[in-house]
Design a protein around this motif. Structure first.
Motif, PDB file in Angstrom:
ATOM      1  N   ASN A  34       4.540   5.501   5.056  1.00  0.00           N
ATOM      2  CA  ASN A  34       4.049   4.524   4.089  1.00  0.00           C
ATOM      3  C   ASN A  34       3.674   5.209   2.776  1.00  0.00           C
ATOM      4  O   ASN A  34       4.031   4.733   1.692  1.00  0.00           O
ATOM      5  N   ALA A  35       2.970   6.336   2.865  1.00  0.00           N
ATOM      6  CA  ALA A  35       2.581   7.063   1.649  1.00  0.00           C
ATOM      7  C   ALA A  35       3.813   7.578   0.911  1.00  0.00           C
ATOM      8  O   ALA A  35       3.896   7.475  -0.321  1.00  0.00           O
ATOM      9  N   SER A  36       4.775   8.099   1.653  1.00  0.00           N
ATOM     10  CA  SER A  36       5.998   8.620   1.022  1.00  0.00           C
ATOM     11  C   SER A  36       6.757   7.516   0.304  1.00  0.00           C
ATOM     12  O   SER A  36       7.186   7.690  -0.850  1.00  0.00           O
ATOM     13  N   ILE A  37       6.930   6.387   0.954  1.00  0.00           N
ATOM     14  CA  ILE A  37       7.654   5.265   0.352  1.00  0.00           C
ATOM     15  C   ILE A  37       6.898   4.742  -0.864  1.00  0.00           C
ATOM     16  O   ILE A  37       7.492   4.415  -1.902  1.00  0.00           O
ATOM     17  N   ARG A  38       5.574   4.696  -0.761  1.00  0.00           N
ATOM     18  CA  ARG A  38       4.771   4.192  -1.878  1.00  0.00           C
ATOM     19  C   ARG A  38       4.920   5.098  -3.097  1.00  0.00           C
ATOM     20  O   ARG A  38       5.085   4.629  -4.219  1.00  0.00           O
ATOM     21  N   TYR A  39       4.895   6.427  -2.893  1.00  0.00           N
ATOM     22  CA  TYR A  39       4.968   7.333  -4.035  1.00  0.00           C
ATOM     23  C   TYR A  39       6.399   7.550  -4.526  1.00  0.00           C
ATOM     24  O   TYR A  39       6.626   7.712  -5.711  1.00  0.00           O
ATOM     25  N   LEU A  40       7.366   7.545  -3.625  1.00  0.00           N
ATOM     26  CA  LEU A  40       8.753   7.767  -4.036  1.00  0.00           C
ATOM     27  C   LEU A  40       9.409   6.526  -4.635  1.00  0.00           C
ATOM     28  O   LEU A  40      10.188   6.628  -5.583  1.00  0.00           O
ATOM     29  N   PHE A  41       9.108   5.364  -4.069  1.00  0.00           N
ATOM     30  CA  PHE A  41       9.797   4.138  -4.480  1.00  0.00           C
ATOM     31  C   PHE A  41       8.872   3.068  -5.054  1.00  0.00           C
ATOM     32  O   PHE A  41       9.308   1.961  -5.334  1.00  0.00           O
ATOM     33  N   SER A  42       7.601   3.401  -5.200  1.00  0.00           N
ATOM     34  CA  SER A  42       6.604   2.447  -5.693  1.00  0.00           C
ATOM     35  C   SER A  42       6.648   1.130  -4.921  1.00  0.00           C
ATOM     36  O   SER A  42       6.588   0.042  -5.488  1.00  0.00           O
ATOM     37  N   TYR A  43       6.775   1.236  -3.620  1.00  0.00           N
ATOM     38  CA  TYR A  43       6.810   0.049  -2.765  1.00  0.00           C
ATOM     39  C   TYR A  43       5.807   0.235  -1.636  1.00  0.00           C
ATOM     40  O   TYR A  43       5.688   1.311  -1.059  1.00  0.00           O
ATOM     41  N   SER A  44       5.098  -0.833  -1.328  1.00  0.00           N
ATOM     42  CA  SER A  44       4.179  -0.786  -0.207  1.00  0.00           C
ATOM     43  C   SER A  44       4.052  -2.189   0.372  1.00  0.00           C
ATOM     44  O   SER A  44       4.420  -3.169  -0.268  1.00  0.00           O
ATOM     45  N   SER A  45       3.563  -2.244   1.571  1.00  0.00           N
ATOM     46  CA  SER A  45       3.360  -3.530   2.237  1.00  0.00           C
ATOM     47  C   SER A  45       2.042  -3.478   2.986  1.00  0.00           C
ATOM     48  O   SER A  45       1.697  -2.454   3.590  1.00  0.00           O
TER      49      SER A  45
END
Length: 180
Positions: A37-48
């Motif tokens: 989740n942290a990786s996706i949030r920082y790499l792709f600016s996406y979170s859920s």
């Protein structure tokens, strides 16, 4: 009679052991979900919110599925002011009376009051208010399940203490207080 109770105690201990493995795996899974989740949030600016909530679910399941194992392993929190300085037989009596008069009534009560909480959530198809949130009844099921597992393990521990007091079982009651 005591032989049958000790067999039941062994069966309860086996269930507790198996569920502790599930709790162990949930630790790893929660770490992986958190890192992902942290990786996706920082790499792709996406979170859920769903990712955050599933971590919360796993943490709750870890605690409630692991609590009965902690009790079985005699690693639960206790007040060690007097306990370590008394005889093993006195420790067995304190444990047995504590399970009978405090632990079991409280865990039975907590099982009883959390069950309607889960049932209501299940019947109403309770969903998180957060955008992208998850259904809530699975985590609410963990509450009565965890307390019921503690009831079972408490019964198992009481049975073992009574058998040890009667001289039918050798029980290791050593408690290592945590290092500060």
């Amino acid at each position: 009679m005591m032989t049958a109770l000790l067999r039941l105690s062994s069966a309860i201990d086996a269930v507790t052991q198996k569920l502790s493995v599930v709790a162990d795996w949930l630790v790893l899974l929660a770490c992986l979900v958190s890192a992902g989740n942290a990786s996706i949030r920082y790499l792709f600016s996406y979170s859920s919110n769903g990712w955050l909530e599933i971590q919360w679910y796993m943490f709750g399941a870890m605690v409630f599925l692991g609590a009965s194992h902690t009790l079985r392993m005699n690693e639960h929190v206790r007040v060690d002011v007097v306990y370590s300085s008394i005889s093993e037989r006195a420790q067995l009596w304190i444990d047995a009376l504590g399970f009978l008069f405090f632990f079991l009534p409280v865990t039975i009560f907590l099982t009883r009051i959390t069950l309607p909480f889960f049932v209501s959530s299940f019947v109403q198809h309770d969903v998180s208010n957060n955008a992208g949130g998850l259904i809530l009844w699975p985590i609410k099921l963990v509450l009565p399940l965890g307390f019921f597992l503690l009831v079972l393990q408490g019964f198992s521990e009481l049975t073992k203490r009574v058998a040890a007091i009667m001289g039918l079982l050798r029980l290791d009651t050593r408690y290592e207080k945590p290092l500060q």
